[in-house]
Design a protein around this motif. Structure first.
Motif, PDB file in Angstrom:
ATOM      1  N   ASP A 186     -19.955  -9.368 -26.210  1.00 18.80           N
ATOM      2  CA  ASP A 186     -19.058 -10.126 -25.391  1.00 18.80           C
ATOM      3  C   ASP A 186     -18.604 -11.287 -26.601  1.00 18.80           C
ATOM      4  O   ASP A 186     -19.449 -12.078 -27.487  1.00 18.80           O
ATOM      5  CB  ASP A 186     -19.341 -10.692 -24.089  1.00 18.80           C
ATOM      6  CG  ASP A 186     -18.966 -11.964 -23.713  1.00 18.80           C
ATOM      7  OD1 ASP A 186     -18.084 -12.878 -23.970  1.00 18.80           O
ATOM      8  OD2 ASP A 186     -18.952 -12.250 -22.087  1.00 18.80           O
ATOM      9  N   SER A 191     -10.064 -11.862 -22.458  1.00 13.68           N
ATOM     10  CA  SER A 191     -10.792 -12.070 -21.258  1.00 13.68           C
ATOM     11  C   SER A 191      -9.985 -12.305 -20.393  1.00 13.68           C
ATOM     12  O   SER A 191      -9.368 -13.135 -19.708  1.00 13.68           O
ATOM     13  CB  SER A 191     -11.134 -14.039 -21.359  1.00 13.68           C
ATOM     14  OG  SER A 191     -12.210 -14.030 -22.426  1.00 13.68           O
ATOM     15  N   LEU A 206     -13.796  -7.641 -25.441  1.00  9.81           N
ATOM     16  CA  LEU A 206     -13.341  -7.935 -24.436  1.00  9.81           C
ATOM     17  C   LEU A 206     -14.859  -8.672 -24.172  1.00  9.81           C
ATOM     18  O   LEU A 206     -14.885  -9.017 -24.824  1.00  9.81           O
ATOM     19  CB  LEU A 206     -14.188  -7.047 -23.153  1.00  9.81           C
ATOM     20  CG  LEU A 206     -12.999  -5.888 -22.610  1.00  9.81           C
ATOM     21  CD1 LEU A 206     -13.054  -4.600 -22.101  1.00  9.81           C
ATOM     22  CD2 LEU A 206     -11.736  -6.150 -23.235  1.00  9.81           C
ATOM     23  N   MET A 249     -15.957 -12.390 -21.425  1.00  7.57           N
ATOM     24  CA  MET A 249     -15.683 -13.287 -19.840  1.00  7.57           C
ATOM     25  C   MET A 249     -15.170 -13.908 -20.049  1.00  7.57           C
ATOM     26  O   MET A 249     -15.484 -15.331 -19.258  1.00  7.57           O
ATOM     27  CB  MET A 249     -17.126 -12.685 -19.381  1.00  7.57           C
ATOM     28  CG  MET A 249     -17.261 -11.077 -19.019  1.00  7.57           C
ATOM     29  SD  MET A 249     -16.495 -10.796 -18.372  1.00  7.57           S
ATOM     30  CE  MET A 249     -16.712 -12.278 -16.485  1.00  7.57           C
ATOM     31  N   ALA A 279     -15.236  -7.356 -16.500  1.00  9.32           N
ATOM     32  CA  ALA A 279     -14.314  -7.746 -18.142  1.00  9.32           C
ATOM     33  C   ALA A 279     -13.713  -6.273 -18.109  1.00  9.32           C
ATOM     34  O   ALA A 279     -12.481  -6.044 -18.200  1.00  9.32           O
ATOM     35  CB  ALA A 279     -15.011  -7.802 -18.791  1.00  9.32           C
ATOM     36  N   THR A 322      -9.860  -5.693 -16.685  1.00  7.38           N
ATOM     37  CA  THR A 322      -8.778  -4.739 -18.183  1.00  7.38           C
ATOM     38  C   THR A 322      -8.079  -3.425 -17.829  1.00  7.38           C
ATOM     39  O   THR A 322      -6.713  -3.950 -17.769  1.00  7.38           O
ATOM     40  CB  THR A 322      -9.214  -4.649 -19.049  1.00  7.38           C
ATOM     41  OG1 THR A 322     -10.465  -6.521 -19.326  1.00  7.38           O
ATOM     42  CG2 THR A 322      -8.641  -4.873 -20.475  1.00  7.38           C
TER      43      THR A 322
END
Length: 479
Positions: free
Chosen positions: A63, A267, A293, A295, A308, A312
């Motif tokens: 992340d 995000s 990616l 959050m 996510a 996406t």
């Protein structure tokens, strides 16, 4: 578990083109690193064998942008817009957070990440009003056996000032005199677009300290093309910059980011809900900008990358359909695939952090950060016919069976084996009590339940019923 660990008979999604995907594959971990990936591997003496049949083995997820300190107020902003978020933290209440509140949020967020198979997290920590707040953030991250990057920021300070202050430099000397792949450091600040480019001093500090920069870019009404142009003109668009959101930029700005080797942190749940702009992967793909990616913050959304990836992939495909329909066309083949978003959540995140030589794929010699998704008690975990699609659209955090970070088991048989959850719960309860009492009950309730704007119901000339306004139709007597 002590000694070598052998995962036996898994569906392995290695994210390494030289290895590919393996059905019924084995993976051997020895110490901090992955030693072998293949079939029918021999178990050395003293090996713990993990039965991975029916499971999917993948690299630990990464992340690249999470405001971990805000986890202490998890879910409070479920109905906020981005403007309400800014008012809450930047104008009204961000200043009330004490070092112990930063510690509480970070501790809970760090544990939560591991539970969901996120083995590396960038703590976009813009609540660090003082170096003491930074000390508290570091203490919390070091207390949890995950891999973290502290992106140091201060939402109440000018970045060109605090990055060059003696207090901040002392903080760096205290915690980061030697490089540690378990806890890294970045600078986190935004570029306003002021023609004087005051942020130049912060970029110069990053260059002096040899640190990467992460910045919210392409955020509707806040940061835009002027900031990218100033960075480019002054030589600060580099491969060491991650552009968070990057949702409302011009063609020229995307070209500058692509030409300079920068990366984007998307995000999607945040962009869809808060209003930064439409999730930009459909644009980033066209320009060849590497994607990772994130959050964003648990004050709104969940802290796992399953959400996510799912959001996406759906948002990108929605945009493709909308663009095609506007041109009177039909999308026959999806361009973005489930494999792509899993790559963004693993090796893509590692590349954005400059850690792809160490993590992000199940490659022999790399650090043993990995996740086994397996849940024999769940009717959702069989059959596994399309492993990538299964991870993205079927699995969730409850299906995370085993997690290793740096070769250390932090979750096994669906149970966390790291300490600190009770401590985190007590600390967060104290922060919630403190925040609520400091804000006052009226402000607290307003934050939890913001005003709902009026909705105009468009008159319908075809109706033959009257509406009471609450969705109940009343039939005319002569109908």
């Amino acid at each position: 578990m002590t000694g070598p660990i052998l995962f036996r008979d898994a569906t392995i999604l290695s994210m390494d083109p030289a290895i590919g995907d393996l059905d019924g594959g084995d993976l051997l971990v020895r110490g901090e690193r992955i030693e072998q990936v293949g079939h029918n591997l021999e178990a050395p003496p003293g090996t713990t064998v993990v039965d991975a049949r029916g499971g999917i083995l993948l690299p630990g997820m990464v992340d690249t942008h999470r405001h971990m300190w805000q986890t202490a107020l998890r879910g409070l902003g479920a109905d906020w817009t981005l403007s309400q978020y800014f008012v809450f933290y930047y104008l009204n209440w961000g200043k009330i957070f004490r070092p112990e509140d930063i510690h509480a949020g970070n501790l809970l967020s760090a544990i939560e990440a591991l539970d969901a198979g996120v083995t590396t997290t960038v703590d976009w920590s813009h609540g660090l009003q003082t170096p003491e707040h930074g000390d508290a953030a570091v203490e919390a991250l070091r207390a949890v056996p995950g891999r973290f990057v502290l992106a140091y920021g201060n939402l109440l300070g000018a970045p060109w000032e605090w990055t060059n202050s003696t207090e901040f430099r002392a903080f760096v000397d205290r915690h980061f005199t030697s490089r540690d792949d378990m806890l890294g450091l970045q600078l986190a600040f935004d570029v306003t677009g002021d023609t004087a480019f005051p942020e130049k001093g912060a970029f110069e500090a990053a260059r002096e300290l040899d640190l990467r920069v992460t910045t919210h870019a392409g955020v509707w009404g806040a940061t835009g093309d002027d900031g990218i142009r100033l960075m480019w003109d002054n030589g600060f668009c580099t491969p060491g910059v991650t552009y968070v959101h990057a949702a409302t930029l011009s063609e020229d700005s995307y070209q500058r980011i692509a030409a300079s080797g920068g990366t984007a942190s998307v995000s999607t749940e945040s962009e869809q809900s808060a209003g930064q702009g439409y999730p930009p992967t459909w644009q980033l793909r066209r320009h060849g900008i590497p994607v990772s990616l994130s959050m964003d913050t648990s004050v709104w959304w969940s802290g796992d990358l399953f959400s996510a990836m799912r959001a996406t992939l759906s948002a990108d495909r929605s945009r493709e359909h909308l663009e095609a329909h506007a041109a009177g066309e039909t999308v026959v083949h999806n361009k973005l695939r489930a494999r792509d978003v899993l790559e963004w959540a693993t090796i893509g995140g590692a590349r954005a952090l400059g850690l792809d030589e160490q993590i992000g794929s199940l490659t022999p010699g790399k650090k043993a950060d990995l996740v086994l998704i397996k849940n024999d008690r769940s009717p959702v975990m069989f059959p596994v016919l399309h492993p990538y699609g299964h991870v993205v659209y079927q699995a969730g955090r409850g299906d995370v069976h085993t997690v290793l970070v740096n070769g250390t088991v932090v979750k096994r048989d669906h149970q966390l084996v790291v300490p600190g959850l009770d401590r985190a719960r007590a600390a967060v309860e104290a922060t919630v009590s403190y925040a609520r009492s400091t804000m006052g009950e009226e402000a607290w309730q307003q934050a939890r339940e913001p005003e709902i704007p009026a909705t105009e119901v468009i008159p319908n000339p075809y109706t033959y019923t009257d509406y009471t306004g609450d969705g109940v139709a009343v039939q005319h007597a002569d109908a």
